[in-house]
Motif scaffolding. Structure first.
Motif, short mmCIF file in Angstrom:
data_model
loop_
_atom_site.label_atom_id
_atom_site.label_comp_id
_atom_site.label_asym_id
_atom_site.label_seq_id
_atom_site.Cartn_x
_atom_site.Cartn_y
_atom_site.Cartn_z
N GLY A 191 70.63 36.36 12.50
CA GLY A 191 71.52 36.26 13.64
C GLY A 191 71.21 35.00 14.51
N ASP A 192 72.18 34.41 15.30
CA ASP A 192 71.90 33.31 15.95
C ASP A 192 71.67 33.97 17.57
N GLY A 193 71.09 33.12 18.36
CA GLY A 193 71.00 33.63 19.53
C GLY A 193 72.21 33.39 20.51
N PRO A 194 72.11 33.57 21.84
CA PRO A 194 73.38 33.50 22.71
C PRO A 194 73.49 32.01 23.11
N ARG A 195 74.70 31.75 23.57
CA ARG A 195 74.80 30.43 24.07
C ARG A 195 75.21 30.73 25.51
N TRP A 196 74.78 29.77 26.40
CA TRP A 196 74.86 30.07 27.78
C TRP A 196 75.69 28.73 28.59
N PRO A 197 77.14 29.15 28.51
CA PRO A 197 77.92 28.01 29.22
C PRO A 197 78.07 28.07 30.57
N LEU A 198 77.69 29.21 31.44
CA LEU A 198 77.84 29.19 32.82
C LEU A 198 76.46 29.21 33.60
N ALA A 199 76.24 28.55 34.58
CA ALA A 199 74.96 28.76 35.16
C ALA A 199 75.26 28.19 36.81
N ARG A 200 74.50 28.67 37.49
CA ARG A 200 74.51 28.43 38.95
C ARG A 200 73.15 28.42 39.60
N LEU A 201 73.45 27.76 40.66
CA LEU A 201 72.20 27.75 41.88
C LEU A 201 72.76 28.45 43.15
N VAL A 202 72.25 29.36 43.57
CA VAL A 202 72.55 30.16 44.73
C VAL A 202 71.48 29.95 45.97
N GLN A 203 71.89 29.56 46.97
CA GLN A 203 71.03 29.73 48.05
C GLN A 203 71.46 30.53 49.23
N LEU A 204 70.78 31.95 49.04
CA LEU A 204 71.36 32.78 50.24
C LEU A 204 70.72 32.96 51.37
N GLY A 205 69.61 32.07 51.58
CA GLY A 205 68.76 32.26 52.84
C GLY A 205 68.08 30.89 52.91
N SER A 206 67.16 30.91 54.01
CA SER A 206 66.71 29.46 54.29
C SER A 206 65.26 29.69 53.49
N SER A 207 65.09 30.60 52.85
CA SER A 207 63.64 30.59 52.05
C SER A 207 63.88 31.24 50.78
N PHE A 208 65.02 31.29 50.10
CA PHE A 208 65.17 32.08 48.80
C PHE A 208 66.34 31.35 48.20
N TYR A 209 66.34 30.90 46.72
CA TYR A 209 67.15 30.35 46.05
C TYR A 209 67.03 31.13 44.57
N ARG A 210 68.06 30.96 43.88
CA ARG A 210 67.94 31.56 42.60
C ARG A 210 68.84 30.71 41.54
N ILE A 211 68.01 30.42 40.27
CA ILE A 211 68.98 29.87 39.42
C ILE A 211 69.36 30.70 38.20
N GLU A 212 70.69 31.13 37.80
CA GLU A 212 71.02 32.22 36.95
C GLU A 212 71.96 31.51 35.87
N LYS A 213 72.11 32.27 34.73
CA LYS A 213 72.79 31.50 33.47
C LYS A 213 73.60 32.87 32.88
N LYS A 214 74.49 32.56 32.34
CA LYS A 214 75.50 33.73 31.90
C LYS A 214 76.06 33.30 30.44
#
Length: 365
Positions: A191-214
């Motif tokens: 089988g093939d692996g997933p594809r990741w067409p959605l991604a985002r960078l979120v800065q929720l505080g002055s000292s924390f960010y998160r990069i995520e994909k979907k």
């Protein structure tokens, strides 16, 4: 650090005929003469083409904005797209090398009431393949039941999702990069692996960010790619033919903010009030007015007990850069926007000017 970086500003000799030109065709303002041909209207709002080969770099409306309200408990979401009604775009700055166009936008609820405005300034530069965006948002809702769940500005770009790759800024360095293509298994039947067409960078505080994909929009969860402290505030997407970088100044300083990419839809979205954060609550923290012993005196142009948050405004500084094929210094160009060079006079000139009164010059010893 303790070292100094010295630069010399040198005029660039250019032909006298090389300058931006502005023409009006109905409701559309056309800017020509630079690296980008730009049309600004009401519908579509923005069309960008590369001047050298006439490649179209935007699609659909080009730019769209959307504001979502919710109630105090997150109920009754109300989604309002930005409308350009009643007024035409106008040119507010015009020089040989720079043109700024003002687009008046507003958000209208189901009852026909103006619940917010978004005055969008679109800046076109002659010698840089960039569109600078300065959206000024004005809140016209009712604080008791119009909490702002999100305020977004989206650029629509023609992308071939099958060939896309993207990158997001981290705290330093060249950023986090990924591709959306499926991973092909070498062994049959695996089988093939997933594809990741959605991604985002979120800065929720002055000292924390998160990069995520979907993997897909409906029901799928976000997968953490990486996280850190203070993100530089840029993202990039390319399919090999069209390449776009989006950047936001003061990304972590004025949190919460987000940058997101949808390769399937060809969208790059600036989260001015990001949907990933808690709703923006502009209600008073107390029904009581505490008087001059606190900061609320209840005096001046706006009486504290009557005015409320209507008319509160917030401005942002954004960039869309359209790269030529093979352009590699993506992060450097984005950081240059987020951290622009500033011309500073020698300290002695400042002290001699007495602009804040007579102060002593620093002692070299």
């Amino acid at each position: 650090g303790s070292q100094k970086n010295r630069f010399t500003l040198t005029p660039i000799a250019k032909p006298a005929s090389k300058k931006l030109t502005v023409a009006t065709r109905g409701d559309v303002i056309q800017v020509r003469g630079g690296l980008l041909n730009v049309d600004v209207g009401t519908s579509p709002l923005l069309i960008v083409r590369r001047a050298s080969d006439r490649t179209t770099l935007t699609k659909g409306e080009g730019l769209t904005a959307q504001m979502t309200f919710v109630g105090p408990d997150g109920e009754n979401p109300q989604v309002h797209p930005m409308l350009v009604v009643g007024q035409k775009p106008t040119v507010v700055v015009r020089t040989d090398s720079r043109v700024v166009i003002r687009v008046p936008g507003c958000f209208i609820d189901g009852a026909g009431q103006n619940v917010g405005e978004l005055i969008l300034f679109i800046e076109v530069l002659r010698d840089i393949p960039e569109i600078r965006l300065e959206p000024v948002w004005i809140y016209n809702g009712h604080a008791d039941w119009h909490l702002v769940k999100s305020l977004t500005l989206t650029a629509h770009v023609p992308l071939d999702a099958a060939e896309c790759s993207y990158g997001f800024s981290e705290e330093r360095g060249q950023g986090f990069w990924d591709v959306i293509q499926r991973y092909k298994e070498e062994k049959a039947g695996q089988g093939d692996g997933p594809r990741w067409p959605l991604a985002r960078l979120v800065q929720l505080g002055s000292s924390f960010y998160r990069i995520e994909k979907k993997t897909f929009e409906q029901t799928a969860s976000w997968l953490k790619a990486t996280e850190g402290s203070a993100a530089q505030g840029w993202c990039h997407v390319t399919d090999g033919k069209v390449a776009v970088t989006g950047a936001m100044r003061y990304f972590w300083q004025e949190y919460p903010h987000s940058l997101s990419i949808d390769c399937d839809r060809g969208e790059m979205t600036f989260g001015l009030v990001p949907p990933e954060s808690k709703p923006l609550d502009l209600r008073r923290y107390s029904p009581k007015i505490y008087g001059s012993t606190m900061y609320e005196a209840g005096q001046g142009s706006y009486q504290t007990d009557f005015h409320g948050p209507r008319g509160v405004a917030k401005a942002h500084e954004l960039m869309l850069r359209f790269h030529a094929p093979g352009d590699e210094d993506i992060a450097e160009k984005a950081i240059r926007f987020g951290h622009p060079c500033r011309v500073l006079r020698p300290v002695a000139d400042f002290t001699n000017s007495a602009v804040i009164g007579h102060i002593a010059a620093p002692d070299p010893s």
